[in-house]
Scaffold this active site. Structure first.
Site, PDB file in Angstrom:
ATOM      1  N   CYS A 153      47.160  43.098  36.362  1.00  0.00           N
ATOM      2  CA  CYS A 153      47.857  42.841  37.618  1.00  0.00           C
ATOM      3  C   CYS A 153      49.355  42.700  37.361  1.00  0.00           C
ATOM      4  CB  CYS A 153      47.329  41.571  38.255  1.00  0.00           C
ATOM      5  SG  CYS A 153      45.601  41.669  38.769  1.00  0.00           S
ATOM      6  N   GLU A 186      51.338  40.386  38.337  1.00  0.00           N
ATOM      7  CA  GLU A 186      51.683  39.028  37.931  1.00  0.00           C
ATOM      8  C   GLU A 186      51.518  38.865  36.422  1.00  0.00           C
ATOM      9  OE1 GLU A 186      49.522  38.382  41.968  1.00  0.00           O
ATOM     10  OE2 GLU A 186      49.509  39.855  40.353  1.00  0.00           O
ATOM     11  N   CYS A 230      44.952  37.332  42.807  1.00  0.00           N
ATOM     12  CA  CYS A 230      43.502  37.522  42.721  1.00  0.00           C
ATOM     13  C   CYS A 230      42.889  36.365  41.924  1.00  0.00           C
ATOM     14  CB  CYS A 230      43.176  38.862  42.065  1.00  0.00           C
ATOM     15  SG  CYS A 230      43.524  38.928  40.282  1.00  0.00           S
ATOM     16  N   CYS A 235      44.076  36.238  38.253  1.00  0.00           N
ATOM     17  CA  CYS A 235      45.457  35.759  38.155  1.00  0.00           C
ATOM     18  C   CYS A 235      45.532  34.268  38.448  1.00  0.00           C
ATOM     19  CB  CYS A 235      46.362  36.535  39.098  1.00  0.00           C
ATOM     20  SG  CYS A 235      46.748  38.193  38.496  1.00  0.00           S
TER      21      CYS A 235
END
Length: 132
Positions: A56, A58, A91, A94
């Site tokens: 991701c 992040e 998500c 994360c």
């Protein structure tokens, strides 16, 4: 939950710039941009890396910051879309990473049609915690 500051809006813009420069929904599926601000004011960005086991945005931003020796995180945000027009919450994976690496870090996300900031630890109640 708290309101956003001028520095928070600048962080959103950094995430939007990251995805505008790298948006690709056809080949690599880079559709999310993220930015993390450290307590010293440094900002690191990332875009998602799509694959069977991709990363991701992040995670990429956090990894970039850690690679540069950062360990004290203040705020993180993720945006989606060609121009980063949509703020998105992290998500589940994360959320666990944020809890592990920066539970006190602010996370900017949409709440009832407004942009708000919450502590990362609040996003994952009853989380798994590793004893260190």
């Amino acid at each position: 939950m708290c309101s956003l500051t001028g520095k928070d809006y600048a962080l959103i813009e950094a995430a939007q710039q990251a995805i505008r420069a790298n948006y690709d929904e056809e080949t690599y599926y880079h559709t999310v941009g993220a930015a993390v601000r450290c307590r010293n004011g440094a900002i690191y960005t990332g875009v998602n890396v799509y694959s069977l086991h991709g990363a991701c945005a992040e995670q990429i931003a956090i990894g970039a910051a850690i690679t540069h020796g950062e360990r004290d995180f203040e705020t993180i945000v993720a945006v989606r879309g060609k121009n980063g027009e949509e703020l998105i919450p992290p998500c589940g994976n994360c959320r666990q990473i944020l809890h592990d690496y920066m539970p006190e870090c602010g996370v900017i996300l949409p709440v009832n049609g407004a942009h708000k900031k919450v502590k990362a630890a609040e996003l994952l109640p009853f989380s798994y915690t590793v004893e260190r």
